[in-house]
Each structure stands twice: as C-alpha cells, then as structure tokens.
Write a protein that holds these residues in place. Structure first.
Motif, mmCIF file in Angstrom:
data_model
loop_
_atom_site.group_PDB
_atom_site.id
_atom_site.type_symbol
_atom_site.label_atom_id
_atom_site.label_comp_id
_atom_site.label_asym_id
_atom_site.label_seq_id
_atom_site.Cartn_x
_atom_site.Cartn_y
_atom_site.Cartn_z
ATOM 1 N N GLU A 31 17.548 48.028 21.291
ATOM 2 C CA GLU A 31 17.453 47.809 22.813
ATOM 3 C C GLU A 31 15.321 48.392 23.051
ATOM 4 O OE1 GLU A 31 18.079 49.744 25.958
ATOM 5 O OE2 GLU A 31 20.586 48.869 24.477
ATOM 6 N N LYS A 32 15.085 48.417 21.883
ATOM 7 C CA LYS A 32 13.479 47.731 21.620
ATOM 8 C C LYS A 32 12.657 46.219 21.690
ATOM 9 C CE LYS A 32 12.391 52.553 19.757
ATOM 10 N NZ LYS A 32 11.683 52.749 21.086
ATOM 11 N N GLN A 33 14.184 45.324 21.697
ATOM 12 C CA GLN A 33 14.438 44.091 21.115
ATOM 13 C C GLN A 33 13.344 43.626 19.959
ATOM 14 O OE1 GLN A 33 11.555 42.445 24.731
ATOM 15 N NE2 GLN A 33 13.751 41.928 25.739
ATOM 16 N N CYS A 34 14.007 44.885 18.827
ATOM 17 C CA CYS A 34 13.365 44.638 17.653
ATOM 18 C C CYS A 34 14.116 43.500 16.864
ATOM 19 C CB CYS A 34 13.160 45.584 16.973
ATOM 20 S SG CYS A 34 11.343 46.525 18.503
ATOM 21 N N LEU A 36 20.892 28.229 -0.448
ATOM 22 C CA LEU A 36 21.457 29.290 0.395
ATOM 23 C C LEU A 36 20.886 30.471 0.972
ATOM 24 C CD1 LEU A 36 24.093 29.445 2.377
ATOM 25 C CD2 LEU A 36 24.830 31.246 0.105
ATOM 26 N N GLN A 37 20.501 31.012 2.475
ATOM 27 C CA GLN A 37 19.955 32.115 2.299
ATOM 28 C C GLN A 37 20.511 32.485 3.196
ATOM 29 O OE1 GLN A 37 16.204 31.218 3.518
ATOM 30 N NE2 GLN A 37 16.960 31.096 5.878
ATOM 31 N N LYS A 38 20.687 33.977 3.297
ATOM 32 C CA LYS A 38 21.998 34.813 4.008
ATOM 33 C C LYS A 38 21.343 36.363 4.786
ATOM 34 C CE LYS A 38 26.005 34.770 0.976
ATOM 35 N NZ LYS A 38 26.871 35.573 -0.104
ATOM 36 N N ASN A 39 20.932 36.409 5.945
ATOM 37 C CA ASN A 39 20.142 37.047 6.546
ATOM 38 C C ASN A 39 21.253 38.181 6.653
ATOM 39 O OD1 ASN A 39 18.100 35.540 6.465
ATOM 40 N ND2 ASN A 39 18.435 34.570 8.340
ATOM 41 N N HIS A 40 20.567 39.367 6.572
ATOM 42 C CA HIS A 40 21.729 40.883 6.436
ATOM 43 C C HIS A 40 21.410 41.710 7.910
ATOM 44 C CE1 HIS A 40 24.110 39.692 3.044
ATOM 45 N NE2 HIS A 40 23.187 40.039 2.653
ATOM 46 N N TYR A 41 21.976 42.030 9.097
ATOM 47 C CA TYR A 41 20.980 42.299 9.845
ATOM 48 C C TYR A 41 22.179 43.739 10.237
ATOM 49 C CZ TYR A 41 19.435 37.833 11.585
ATOM 50 O OH TYR A 41 19.180 36.021 11.173
ATOM 51 N N PHE A 42 20.758 44.775 10.324
ATOM 52 C CA PHE A 42 20.949 46.198 10.584
ATOM 53 C C PHE A 42 20.213 46.652 11.969
ATOM 54 C CE2 PHE A 42 20.675 44.810 6.041
ATOM 55 C CZ PHE A 42 21.900 46.050 5.627
ATOM 56 N N ASP A 43 21.027 47.677 12.664
ATOM 57 C CA ASP A 43 20.559 48.774 13.083
ATOM 58 C C ASP A 43 21.061 49.795 13.534
ATOM 59 O OD1 ASP A 43 19.732 49.523 16.489
ATOM 60 O OD2 ASP A 43 20.260 47.697 16.952
ATOM 61 N N THR A 44 20.292 50.716 14.165
ATOM 62 C CA THR A 44 21.121 52.334 14.364
ATOM 63 C C THR A 44 22.142 52.328 14.533
ATOM 64 O OG1 THR A 44 20.320 52.642 16.086
ATOM 65 C CG2 THR A 44 18.402 52.747 14.282
ATOM 66 N N PRO A 45 22.725 53.629 14.555
ATOM 67 C CA PRO A 45 24.336 53.324 15.343
ATOM 68 C C PRO A 45 24.616 53.691 16.953
ATOM 69 C CG PRO A 45 24.113 55.227 13.563
ATOM 70 C CD PRO A 45 22.840 54.769 13.476
ATOM 71 N N ALA A 46 22.998 53.878 17.398
ATOM 72 C CA ALA A 46 22.687 53.916 18.967
ATOM 73 C C ALA A 46 22.418 52.785 19.899
ATOM 74 C CB ALA A 46 21.875 54.845 19.315
ATOM 75 N N ASN A 47 22.499 51.997 18.591
ATOM 76 C CA ASN A 47 21.714 50.064 19.236
ATOM 77 C C ASN A 47 19.801 50.653 19.191
ATOM 78 O OD1 ASN A 47 23.711 48.717 18.138
ATOM 79 N ND2 ASN A 47 24.935 49.286 20.377
ATOM 80 N N ASP A 48 19.076 51.085 18.745
ATOM 81 C CA ASP A 48 18.070 51.427 18.911
ATOM 82 C C ASP A 48 17.002 50.280 19.179
ATOM 83 O OD1 ASP A 48 18.048 54.353 19.620
ATOM 84 O OD2 ASP A 48 18.410 54.978 17.696
ATOM 85 N N LEU A 49 17.529 49.290 17.853
ATOM 86 C CA LEU A 49 16.211 48.519 17.483
ATOM 87 C C LEU A 49 16.630 47.480 18.426
ATOM 88 C CD1 LEU A 49 16.385 48.439 13.963
ATOM 89 C CD2 LEU A 49 14.906 48.965 14.966
#
Length: 208
Positions: free
Chosen positions: A65-68, A50-63
């Motif tokens: 928008e940059k396809q990151c 089992l592996q867990k991927n925890h995803y993050f972004d800035t409050p403005a979803n900057d990542l």
C-alpha cells in the motif's frame, strides 16, 4: 522510476553513509536478444551467478500500500535484508547484512531481525515484527564493465514464469542514457518498458 524517451530509468539512493545515488537503465529482452548479448560479452554459463530474492509484507499488505518493497537477497552464501521506499527522486534503499539463521527464521516465522531495516520500518509507521513471505524470485545474473558503467544481464524465473532483462548501472544520468540507447541500437533491440522485479512478480501472483 522515471520514464524518459520510453526508456526505463530507476534511481536508487543507498541509505548507507555516505548516501549514494545509483542510476539504472532497464530494458526487457526476448530470449533471442538475451542470447545475442550473452555472446556479445562472451559470457559462459559459469559467468552467471544465482541470486534469490525472498519477498515479504505484513499480513495486511501495508508495504504494498505504501509502494515499498521488503526482501532478503541470497547470493554466494551471503544474505542482505533490504527495504525500498519512495523518495523525492527515485527510491531510498536501506540495506542490512543478516545471517543464514536470521533468514531461515524470517522465511519460516516472519520474525523481523533487529537493525537498520527495522528502524526504517518503524519510521514508516509499521510497528509489527511479524511478516509473511509471499514468494521468491530467482535470477541468474552476469555482469561486465562497459564504458562508464556496469552492464547486467538477467534471466529470472518465478512461479511458472521466466523473463530476460538488461540493466545498465551508471553514476551519471545523461551520458549513461546515451551509452545505453546506443548499445540497444547496435544490438538491434527495441526499447521496452521494464517494471522492477517485485512488480513483475506481484503481477504474476495476481494472475495465477
């Protein structure tokens, strides 16, 4: 990501020195096909990790928008912080080991741990140190060496969704594609497009 003969090919260049070009072929599966491949490689439930991927972004979803993509992967009580960003060919991947405490702080407060990932984010023009955790995708994964590469069988579950996926990781693109296509043909599995996991997760978030 490159489309060749309708097969999904992902190129990822690791940012660690020396740089390494990782080539993955991906194909979505039905549950029945997943079970057939599981039987083909004689995988038992104990072979899946089992592996867990925890995803993050800035409050403005900057990542986004940059396809990151920014994630912490939790596996075998180890934690890896990763930034994926578009490159001239494929994806540039910056990896950094983090502690369990740093992971908990990132999940609870969005506090960015110092290190290689923070430096890479700054180069992207993202100066904020506060991020939001917007979800977790969990995967049960089994792996087997196969010819010149690594065959990876994934069962992922997130929100109210689940999916099944086959990946083939190789070092040489052309021979890897031939081997992967031949394996799919042998198993009577049609070629299906496979978005990466964060794209599938985000698509579910938008529709829920």
């Amino acid at each position: 990501m490159i489309e060749e003969k309708n097969i999904t090919l992902t190129l990822e260049r690791k940012s660690a020195m020396p740089e390494e070009l990782e080539i993955e072929f991906k194909n979505m599966l039905t549950q029945g096909e997943f079970n057939c491949i599981k039987e083909h490689f004689s995988f038992t439930d104990k072979d899946f990790t089992l592996q867990k991927n925890h995803y993050f972004d800035t409050p403005a979803n900057d990542l986004r928008e940059k396809q990151c993509a920014l994630r912490i992967r939790e596996k075998n009580e180890k934690f890896e912080f990763t930034l994926k960003q578009p490159a001239d060919e494929g994806l540039l991947e910056t990896n950094q080991a983090v502690t369990e405490e740093e992971t908990k702080k990132m999940l609870a407060e969005g506090s960015l741990p110092p290190g290689e990932v923070e430096s890479a984010l700054q180069k992207l023009g993202i100066e904020t140190k506060k991020f939001r955790h917007f979800g977790t995708l969990s995967t049960n994964r089994a792996e087997s060496l196969y010819k010149d590469g690594l065959m990876v069988l994934d069962y992922s579950f997130y929100l109210n969704n689940e999916d099944f996926e086959l990946e083939y990781e190789v070092k040489e693109r052309e021979s890897g594609q031939v081997i992967f296509l031949d394996f799919l043909k042998t198993m009577n599995i049609p070629i299906r497009h496979a978005d990466n996991k964060i794209k599938r997760f985000l698509r579910t978030v938008k529709t829920d």
